[in-house]
Motif scaffolding. Structure first.
Motif: not given
Length: 260
Positions: A133, A136-137, A139-143, A145-146
């Motif tokens: 979890e 994944q948080s 490497v998410q596409r939304d930079q 949010a990352a």
């Protein structure tokens, strides 16, 4: 602006501050010497502090080669101490810097006085890895949010709310090229000093935040139990950047240890 040269010819930028016994401060993965800016002056009062830009960061050279490893970073640190004319120094490494510090103490025991390992790990084969979890948080596409996820792994929600305009120095060197970031990630991920830890002779303090999910807290007792005579201190409620957010607690306990 001082530079040292590594065994493979890489120029390494470093700075020296303060007065007193030498203290080498080692930063986290994909970060430069500014990692320590929020707390370094507290150490300058009693120590001659040495901070460096890892290869691939800051003003140091950034080779796109297979020369990045935690053990190699330890050799780079020795090159910096040599150039600075320092034979022996206390060492305080946090996160990946703590992984590097393990090799420095194991491979170069004559160069290390007291050793502090903060928010770090013995390495994936025997250590406790972060959860899927958490991975994944990051490497998410939304930079956006990352980056928010990274901040929340480093600092508590209350601290973030109280410091809305904070200039972060611990979230990665923004000037790094993507290849250098990847090489730092691989270097840290491939770290495995498990067999070398019992060889460490330096008096050692292991420090970790109790709420660290970025580098799980369970790694702290593993390290302390593997290094002969090591002491363990947990900072209650702290996340990965315990040394900054909880500096009022963490810095005095580290200073007390370093001063004997």
């Amino acid at each position: 602006m001082p530079f040292a040269t590594s065994a493979d010819g890489v120029r390494l930028h470093y700075e020296v501050h303060g007065h007193g016994e030498p203290l080498l401060l080692l930063a986290g993965q994909a970060n430069n010497l500014h990692w320590w800016d929020a707390v370094r002056e507290e150490f300058d009062d009693g120590f001659t502090t040495v901070v460096l830009d890892w290869r691939g960061t800051g003003r140091s050279d950034r080779p796109d080669t297979d020369s990045y490893s935690t053990r190699g970073f330890a050799a780079d640190a020795v090159a910096v101490l040599d150039q600075a004319g320092i034979g022996r120094a206390h060492v305080y490494g946090t996160s990946m810097g703590g992984r590097v510090a393990q090799w420095l103490a194991a491979d170069h025991p004559e160069r290390v006085g007291r050793l502090v390992l903060g928010c770090t790990s013995p390495g994936a084969p025997h250590g406790v890895e972060r959860s899927n979890e958490v991975r994944q948080s990051l490497v998410q596409r939304d930079q956006t949010a990352a980056m928010r996820a990274l901040k929340e792994l480093m600092y508590t929600p209350r601290w973030l709310a109280e410091h809305p305009g904070h200039h972060f120095r611990t979230l990665g060197d923004p000037t790094m090229e993507p290849y250098a970031r990847r090489r730092h990630l691989l270097a840290s991920g491939r770290h495995d000093a498990w067999d070398a830890l019992p060889l460490i002779t330096a008096e050692t303090l292991v420090v970790h935040g109790t709420d660290d999910e970025f580098n799980p807290t369970a790694n702290a007792p593993l390290l302390a139990g593997r290094i002969p005579g090591a002491r363990l201190r947990l900072v209650e409620g702290a996340r990965h950047a315990y040394f900054e957010e909880f500096a009022q607690e963490a810095t005095p306990l580290v200073l007390k240890f370093l001063q004997g």
